[in-house]
Design a protein around this motif. Structure first.
Motif, PDB file in Angstrom:
ATOM      1  N   TYR A  87     -31.563 -15.962  20.825  1.00 49.21           N
ATOM      2  CA  TYR A  87     -31.398 -16.677  19.549  1.00 49.21           C
ATOM      3  C   TYR A  87     -30.668 -15.815  18.530  1.00 49.21           C
ATOM      4  CZ  TYR A  87     -33.002 -18.936  15.159  1.00 49.21           C
ATOM      5  OH  TYR A  87     -33.078 -19.538  13.933  1.00 49.21           O
ATOM      6  N   ASP A  88     -29.900 -16.490  17.660  1.00 46.36           N
ATOM      7  CA  ASP A  88     -29.318 -15.838  16.493  1.00 46.36           C
ATOM      8  C   ASP A  88     -29.434 -16.793  15.319  1.00 46.36           C
ATOM      9  OD1 ASP A  88     -27.858 -14.569  14.533  1.00 46.36           O
ATOM     10  OD2 ASP A  88     -26.186 -14.018  15.823  1.00 46.36           O
ATOM     11  N   THR A 285     -34.098 -12.146  19.916  1.00 47.43           N
ATOM     12  CA  THR A 285     -33.207 -12.472  18.799  1.00 47.43           C
ATOM     13  C   THR A 285     -32.338 -11.259  18.522  1.00 47.43           C
ATOM     14  OG1 THR A 285     -34.727 -14.043  17.744  1.00 47.43           O
ATOM     15  CG2 THR A 285     -33.094 -12.980  16.332  1.00 47.43           C
ATOM     16  N   THR A 287     -29.352 -10.421  15.692  1.00 44.87           N
ATOM     17  CA  THR A 287     -28.721 -11.062  14.542  1.00 44.87           C
ATOM     18  C   THR A 287     -28.292 -10.051  13.498  1.00 44.87           C
ATOM     19  OG1 THR A 287     -28.976 -12.915  12.993  1.00 44.87           O
ATOM     20  CG2 THR A 287     -30.836 -11.391  13.178  1.00 44.87           C
ATOM     21  N   LEU A 339     -39.324 -16.042  12.450  1.00 40.71           N
ATOM     22  CA  LEU A 339     -38.991 -15.378  13.713  1.00 40.71           C
ATOM     23  C   LEU A 339     -40.248 -15.047  14.501  1.00 40.71           C
ATOM     24  CD1 LEU A 339     -36.119 -12.923  12.654  1.00 40.71           C
ATOM     25  CD2 LEU A 339     -35.908 -14.998  14.047  1.00 40.71           C
ATOM     26  N   THR A 343     -40.936 -16.414  18.389  1.00 42.07           N
ATOM     27  CA  THR A 343     -40.767 -15.383  19.407  1.00 42.07           C
ATOM     28  C   THR A 343     -41.921 -15.392  20.400  1.00 42.07           C
ATOM     29  OG1 THR A 343     -39.569 -13.976  17.848  1.00 42.07           O
ATOM     30  CG2 THR A 343     -40.463 -12.896  19.793  1.00 42.07           C
ATOM     31  N   VAL A 349     -36.937  -8.648  18.602  1.00 41.89           N
ATOM     32  CA  VAL A 349     -35.956  -8.985  17.567  1.00 41.89           C
ATOM     33  C   VAL A 349     -35.145  -7.734  17.274  1.00 41.89           C
ATOM     34  CG1 VAL A 349     -35.599  -9.629  15.148  1.00 41.89           C
ATOM     35  CG2 VAL A 349     -37.363 -10.792  16.498  1.00 41.89           C
TER      36      VAL A 349
END
Length: 415
Positions: A87-88, A285, A287, A339, A343, A349
């Motif tokens: 994910y972003d 994640t 990002t 997040l 998650t 992350v």
């Protein structure tokens, strides 16, 4: 900023942290630092820039403040397996998602800027070059078309008529419900060819393609350089860029990316409000959020927004461009709570920050407490030592300085 809390690392001692980081990241320079009320490993090395494999040509789409594909690959290869969700929440041009798709991971992306979806979706459903060529042949050029704004400082009259013809064709296809992957690809490529500083762009020489200068500023550039817009063949340039984007993408890679694209979820929500993403579903994640007021997304993208019928000012107002660290942290606090919700237990992350405002603000020292307060464990702060390219030096960036180019990552794990 929201109320303070005690940051609990689960009673992990400095010795335990050092041992843990040693297992995750061998052969690096490491130290234990205290941030807020917690200890965390700070690791320094050339993690993802030394002797890296060549990045896929699919990434070669210009966008402000984007990181190199090797960065997300570094974490994707270490913390996920094929089929995991990556994910972003601030996907930008989609570097994390494209790299994850190339590695056979499923992807979820989000960005309040609708241009991001235009840039990303098309590269997750890669068309054949011959289909792009055929579709371009179906676009009729109407040389009588005129723009609703004066763009004569950027384009030759014939070039502008061709741009407007492509724009009109794509708009009609979309309004008729006939838009397909080939149309979306052409839209993406045309969006990225609007302005630049070489013959590969539709415009006369101007700022790099990830920025769009104002019409008045372009007039000054033209006067200083003693230039005027010359004719550029719009269809030919779209096809040429298509060939460039696909030049080193193998049939297997294209097939893998397109297969991932079938289930890809792309949204335009605020990053702290993504109810469409199930709880405990994301394995990783990676990002890079908007950094305070460093990059002006709306003004940089006004011409791209015009081509796609997007209100640039409205988009700019939605993007997090807080001018104080306190306001920025308020937003990021909510992002980390979201997040944590989405998650998976054991998921990670990787949050890219940087030394902004000439090193006077080290965002990692503020981000670590936010992540821990949300429920994550702080695994490490990774500082990537790198030697910048000649192009980067031209723009005033030096090693491990100038904010967004330092590649400082805070890595968290959900217990």
């Amino acid at each position: 900023m929201k109320s303070e809390a005690t940051y609990d690392q689960g009673a992990m001692s400095a010795a335990v942290l050092a041992t843990h980081s040693l297992n995750l990241f061998p052969n690096v320079q490491r130290e234990i630092i205290t941030v807020g009320d917690c200890d965390i490993s700070r690791l320094t090395a050339e993690f993802w820039t030394s002797r890296q494999r060549q990045a896929s040509s699919l990434h070669e789409v210009s966008y402000r403040a984007c990181f190199k594909p090797q960065l997300p690959r570094y974490f994707i290869e270490r913390f996920t397996v094929q089929g995991d969700l990556v994910y972003d929440p601030f996907m930008g041009r989609g570097t994390t998602l494209i790299e994850a798709a190339l590695l056979g991971r499923r992807v979820v992306g989000n960005d309040v800027n609708p241009l991001s979806t235009i840039l990303v979706r098309s590269r997750l459903e890669v068309p054949l070059i011959e289909n792009v060529q055929q579709r371009l042949g179906e676009v009729s050029i109407d040389i009588s078309l005129s723009s609703d704004i004066d763009l004569s400082m950027f384009y030759h009259p014939r070039t502008l008529a061709e741009i407007l013809s492509v724009r009109q064709y794509l708009q009609r296809r979309k309004e008729a419900g006939e838009e397909d992957a080939v149309d979306r690809w052409i839209r993406m490529v045309a969006t990225n060819r609007l302005t630049g500083h070489s013959k590969g762009f539709f415009s006369v020489y101007t700022l790099p393609p990830n920025q769009a200068t104002s019409p008045e500023r372009q007039k000054k550039i033209n006067k200083k350089r003693k230039q005027k817009p010359d004719y550029r063949d719009v269809k030919a340039l779209i096809l040429k860029k298509t060939q460039s984007l696909l030049k080193n993408a193998t049939p297997a890679q294209r097939s893998r990316v397109s297969e991932v694209g079938k289930s890809a979820v792309l949204s335009m929500q605020s990053a702290h409000e993504t109810p469409h993403i199930p709880s405990s579903s994301i394995q990783l994640t990676v990002t890079s959020p908007p950094f305070l007021d460093i990059v002006q997304y709306a003004s940089d993208n006004w011409l791209r927004c015009w081509f796609n019928g997007i209100d640039a000012e409205e988009v700019g107002a939605r993007i997090t461009m807080a001018r104080t660290i306190e306001k920025w942290l308020d937003v990021m606090d909510d992002v980390f709570r979201e997040l944590y919700r989405i998650t998976k237990p054991g998921g990670h992350v990787a949050f890219e920050v940087g030394e902004v405002r000439n090193g006077s603000v080290r965002l990692e020292e503020h981000i670590v407490p936010l992540g821990i307060r949300a429920g994550f464990r702080g695994e490490a702060i990774l500082i990537n030592e790198q030697r910048f390219t000649k192009t980067s030096n031209i723009w005033g960036m030096t090693n491990n300085a100038k904010g967004t180019n330092t590649n400082r990552i805070v890595l968290f794990r959900k217990p």
